[in-house]
Design an enzyme around this catalytic site. Sequence first.
Site, PDB file in Angstrom:
ATOM      1  N   ASP A   1      52.661  -4.227  45.521  1.00 36.39           N
ATOM      2  CA  ASP A   1      51.984  -3.622  46.665  1.00 36.39           C
ATOM      3  C   ASP A   1      51.044  -4.600  47.365  1.00 36.39           C
ATOM      4  O   ASP A   1      50.008  -4.971  46.817  1.00 36.39           O
ATOM      5  CB  ASP A   1      51.203  -2.398  46.174  1.00 36.39           C
ATOM      6  CG  ASP A   1      50.460  -1.682  47.279  1.00 36.39           C
ATOM      7  OD1 ASP A   1      50.848  -1.834  48.449  1.00 36.39           O
ATOM      8  OD2 ASP A   1      49.500  -0.961  46.961  1.00 36.39           O
TER       9      ASP A   1
ATOM     10  N   ASP B   1      52.387  -3.894  54.730  1.00 38.80           N
ATOM     11  CA  ASP B   1      52.187  -3.166  53.470  1.00 38.80           C
ATOM     12  C   ASP B   1      53.513  -2.823  52.813  1.00 38.80           C
ATOM     13  O   ASP B   1      54.236  -1.933  53.263  1.00 38.80           O
ATOM     14  CB  ASP B   1      51.390  -1.888  53.752  1.00 38.80           C
ATOM     15  CG  ASP B   1      51.062  -1.100  52.487  1.00 38.80           C
ATOM     16  OD1 ASP B   1      51.264  -1.647  51.385  1.00 38.80           O
ATOM     17  OD2 ASP B   1      50.618   0.042  52.593  1.00 38.80           O
TER      18      ASP B   1
END
Length: 429
Positions: free
Chosen positions: A92, A314
């Site tokens: 992430d 992201d």
Amino acid sequence: MKNLILLFALVASAFSAVVQVPLIKIEPYRNRLIREGRWVQYRKERELRRFMMGKQQVDAAVGQYVNDYEDEAYVGNITIGTPQQQFKVILDTGSSNLWIPDITCGTKPENCSAVPTCHGILCQFECDDQACCGAGPNYTDSCFYQSKFDSSKSSSYQSNGRNFIIEYGTGSARGFLGQDTITFGGIGEPQLAVPNTVFGQATSLAAFFEEQPLDGILGLAFKSIAVDQVTPPFINAINQNLVDLPVFTVFLEHEGDVNGVKGGVYTYGGIDSTNCGPVIAYQPLSSATYYQFKMSAIGTGSYHSSKGWQVISDTGTSLIGGPKAYVSAIADAVGATWRDDYGVYILPCNAKIGTVDITIGSQVYNIDSSNTVIPLGDGSNNCIFAIFPFSSGGFGPSWILGDPFIRQYCNIYDVGSQRVGFARSLQSK
């Protein structure tokens, strides 16, 4: 002394590496609950949790974007310890901590058998003893399906002595910190080993992690947003001169509707020239927290806005998020309609729509419909239009450039120069 320093530098560079680690495509939690007919009820419970958390946190607002990972579609393998214990994690770029469940996660606390009113979705807000929360008649082990780390089986493990808690929009992961060797890549895969990495050992997880096909989260953003100022694993690898370049590249396979298959590649220490074309441009970061930079414009078809916003790249979000007014205008331009019970825009899967065009710096990046029209999973001919309304609440970025953008363009995260580069995916058509 100079010769000794040079020798150390040469030894370090000899062991530096470029490592390519494969990803696995998974069914997003949202899609699965839609398929099972549970998504609508889940959303109601989630909003109630958020409301209750908001009441608790009125006086403790912090400017940090948090991801619930309900729509995440890709995971990768890591290992921790000696010998290696393997875990499946979300890689992430929107967070900075590594945590996995500890062997004690899900263990029903002692002396908590008589807590008849302390259970359900309001548990963590109504229970006087947080350690006993959820331990009543409806006690749920949110770690039941996850692999768990057993420090007693690792000869390289060191205790840290500090606790940690990471809050999400629907709950938390909490436990204590430890230190060990972690590897990017699973057993039998290419691996980048990073000794002396501090990570979280979760002893309890929020209910929304229950039954998800992942064990934990590995954050790849900067130390400045890490909970407890823990050094993120890849930053630790850079600090130890374990990679050729302070860079990693993300290539994601196109969405499709097949799960459990190869989902892409993370290249640590260099640029992925196998799956990605030449770098089109780099954009300097406006904030070395997330991978945050300026997006000048966005549009599709007859709609175009050049207001300019702060955005983040992201990998932990499988859609593109932005302010409601602009997202609504984009959805109208492609003929997508809002489905309130699901909380997404939908359109027919066979709809012929144009590209979504994003301007970063002087370059325009076109996202094809193959990456913005995603199967809904409810057995109908409806698909999700992969842009959703998102509010930062006045903090942080206004837009999230998630997986649809990253599938179209490999993202090169240049940690050392604090910039992000973009290269067309060679899978893009």
